[in-house]
Design a protein around this motif. Sequence first.
Motif, PDB file in Angstrom:
ATOM      1  N   PRO A  43       0.816  -1.215   0.000  1.00  0.00           N
ATOM      2  CA  PRO A  43       0.000   0.000   0.000  1.00  0.00           C
ATOM      3  C   PRO A  43       0.858   1.276   0.000  1.00  0.00           C
ATOM      4  CG  PRO A  43      -0.915  -1.588   1.530  1.00  0.00           C
ATOM      5  CD  PRO A  43       0.421  -2.135   1.077  1.00  0.00           C
ATOM      6  N   GLY A  44       0.494   2.197  -0.884  1.00  0.00           N
ATOM      7  CA  GLY A  44       1.229   3.444  -1.008  1.00  0.00           C
ATOM      8  C   GLY A  44       2.440   3.361  -1.919  1.00  0.00           C
ATOM      9  N   HIS A  45       2.803   2.150  -2.345  1.00  0.00           N
ATOM     10  CA  HIS A  45       3.981   1.967  -3.202  1.00  0.00           C
ATOM     11  C   HIS A  45       3.646   1.300  -4.532  1.00  0.00           C
ATOM     12  CE1 HIS A  45       6.911   3.169  -0.121  1.00  0.00           C
ATOM     13  NE2 HIS A  45       6.062   2.602   0.728  1.00  0.00           N
ATOM     14  N   GLY A  46       2.668   0.387  -4.539  1.00  0.00           N
ATOM     15  CA  GLY A  46       2.301  -0.273  -5.782  1.00  0.00           C
ATOM     16  C   GLY A  46       1.946  -1.734  -5.594  1.00  0.00           C
ATOM     17  N   ALA A  47       1.665  -2.373  -6.716  1.00  0.00           N
ATOM     18  CA  ALA A  47       1.359  -3.807  -6.740  1.00  0.00           C
ATOM     19  C   ALA A  47       2.085  -4.402  -7.940  1.00  0.00           C
ATOM     20  CB  ALA A  47      -0.143  -4.034  -6.852  1.00  0.00           C
ATOM     21  N   TRP A  48       2.604  -5.629  -7.770  1.00  0.00           N
ATOM     22  CA  TRP A  48       3.410  -6.253  -8.801  1.00  0.00           C
ATOM     23  C   TRP A  48       3.056  -7.723  -8.955  1.00  0.00           C
ATOM     24  CZ3 TRP A  48       5.068  -3.102  -4.921  1.00  0.00           C
ATOM     25  CH2 TRP A  48       5.638  -1.886  -5.292  1.00  0.00           C
ATOM     26  N   VAL A  49       3.157  -8.212 -10.171  1.00  0.00           N
ATOM     27  CA  VAL A  49       3.126  -9.642 -10.435  1.00  0.00           C
ATOM     28  C   VAL A  49       4.525 -10.153 -10.106  1.00  0.00           C
ATOM     29  CG1 VAL A  49       2.927 -11.410 -12.211  1.00  0.00           C
ATOM     30  CG2 VAL A  49       1.358  -9.453 -12.209  1.00  0.00           C
ATOM     31  N   VAL A  50       4.606 -11.205  -9.291  1.00  0.00           N
ATOM     32  CA  VAL A  50       5.908 -11.713  -8.857  1.00  0.00           C
ATOM     33  C   VAL A  50       6.035 -13.204  -9.148  1.00  0.00           C
ATOM     34  CG1 VAL A  50       6.235  -9.978  -7.052  1.00  0.00           C
ATOM     35  CG2 VAL A  50       5.069 -12.121  -6.493  1.00  0.00           C
ATOM     36  N   THR A  51       7.258 -13.631  -9.329  1.00  0.00           N
ATOM     37  CA  THR A  51       7.599 -15.043  -9.379  1.00  0.00           C
ATOM     38  C   THR A  51       8.504 -15.335  -8.187  1.00  0.00           C
ATOM     39  OG1 THR A  51       9.487 -14.654 -10.835  1.00  0.00           O
ATOM     40  CG2 THR A  51       7.388 -15.225 -11.879  1.00  0.00           C
ATOM     41  N   CYS A  52       8.490 -16.582  -7.740  1.00  0.00           N
ATOM     42  CA  CYS A  52       9.231 -16.935  -6.530  1.00  0.00           C
ATOM     43  C   CYS A  52      10.204 -18.064  -6.784  1.00  0.00           C
ATOM     44  CB  CYS A  52       8.255 -17.364  -5.434  1.00  0.00           C
ATOM     45  SG  CYS A  52       7.014 -16.123  -5.047  1.00  0.00           S
ATOM     46  N   GLU A  53      11.277 -18.062  -6.033  1.00  0.00           N
ATOM     47  CA  GLU A  53      12.261 -19.140  -6.035  1.00  0.00           C
ATOM     48  C   GLU A  53      12.483 -19.584  -4.603  1.00  0.00           C
ATOM     49  OE1 GLU A  53      15.857 -18.072  -8.000  1.00  0.00           O
ATOM     50  OE2 GLU A  53      14.816 -17.304  -9.755  1.00  0.00           O
ATOM     51  N   GLY A  54      12.578 -20.863  -4.416  1.00  0.00           N
ATOM     52  CA  GLY A  54      12.791 -21.410  -3.082  1.00  0.00           C
ATOM     53  C   GLY A  54      11.921 -22.635  -2.872  1.00  0.00           C
ATOM     54  N   PRO A  55      11.964 -23.160  -1.667  1.00  0.00           N
ATOM     55  CA  PRO A  55      11.279 -24.446  -1.429  1.00  0.00           C
ATOM     56  C   PRO A  55       9.788 -24.408  -1.635  1.00  0.00           C
ATOM     57  CG  PRO A  55      12.001 -23.458   0.638  1.00  0.00           C
ATOM     58  CD  PRO A  55      12.473 -22.588  -0.461  1.00  0.00           C
TER      59      PRO A  55
END
Length: 129
Positions: A117-129
Amino acid sequence: MRSLILAASLLLATPALATEWVYCGDAADKASVGLLLGGVEFVNISAVTLRAGTAEWASAEVYGPGAPIAVAQTYMGDDQLIVDLTDDNYNDVLAQLRIYTSEEGEDYVQGGVLRVPGHGAWVVTCEGP
């Protein structure tokens, strides 16, 4: 005597607490979140880092620079991870992370949305278990 020592060592042995980081970020590297996951019987979030533009947060100084951040609530299902992060007083929501996982054969993917909130929203991908 040897079997008595072996039996005693087995009784005193406890499972190790395994921890691993999961990092999620957008393609343009404008935002990222790191979650240190650990546990034996269940998954627990032990630490958090968050970056949105030039703003940074961390659950402890040892994990990086930034303002304090805390885990408010989580849900971890078979194919879903939902995390809400707040200030260290649990008053204001600083970020919401919604991740979905999918597996097909040897392919495994994790992705979703990070909203700060107040900064933005993003589509993200993740790496890890």
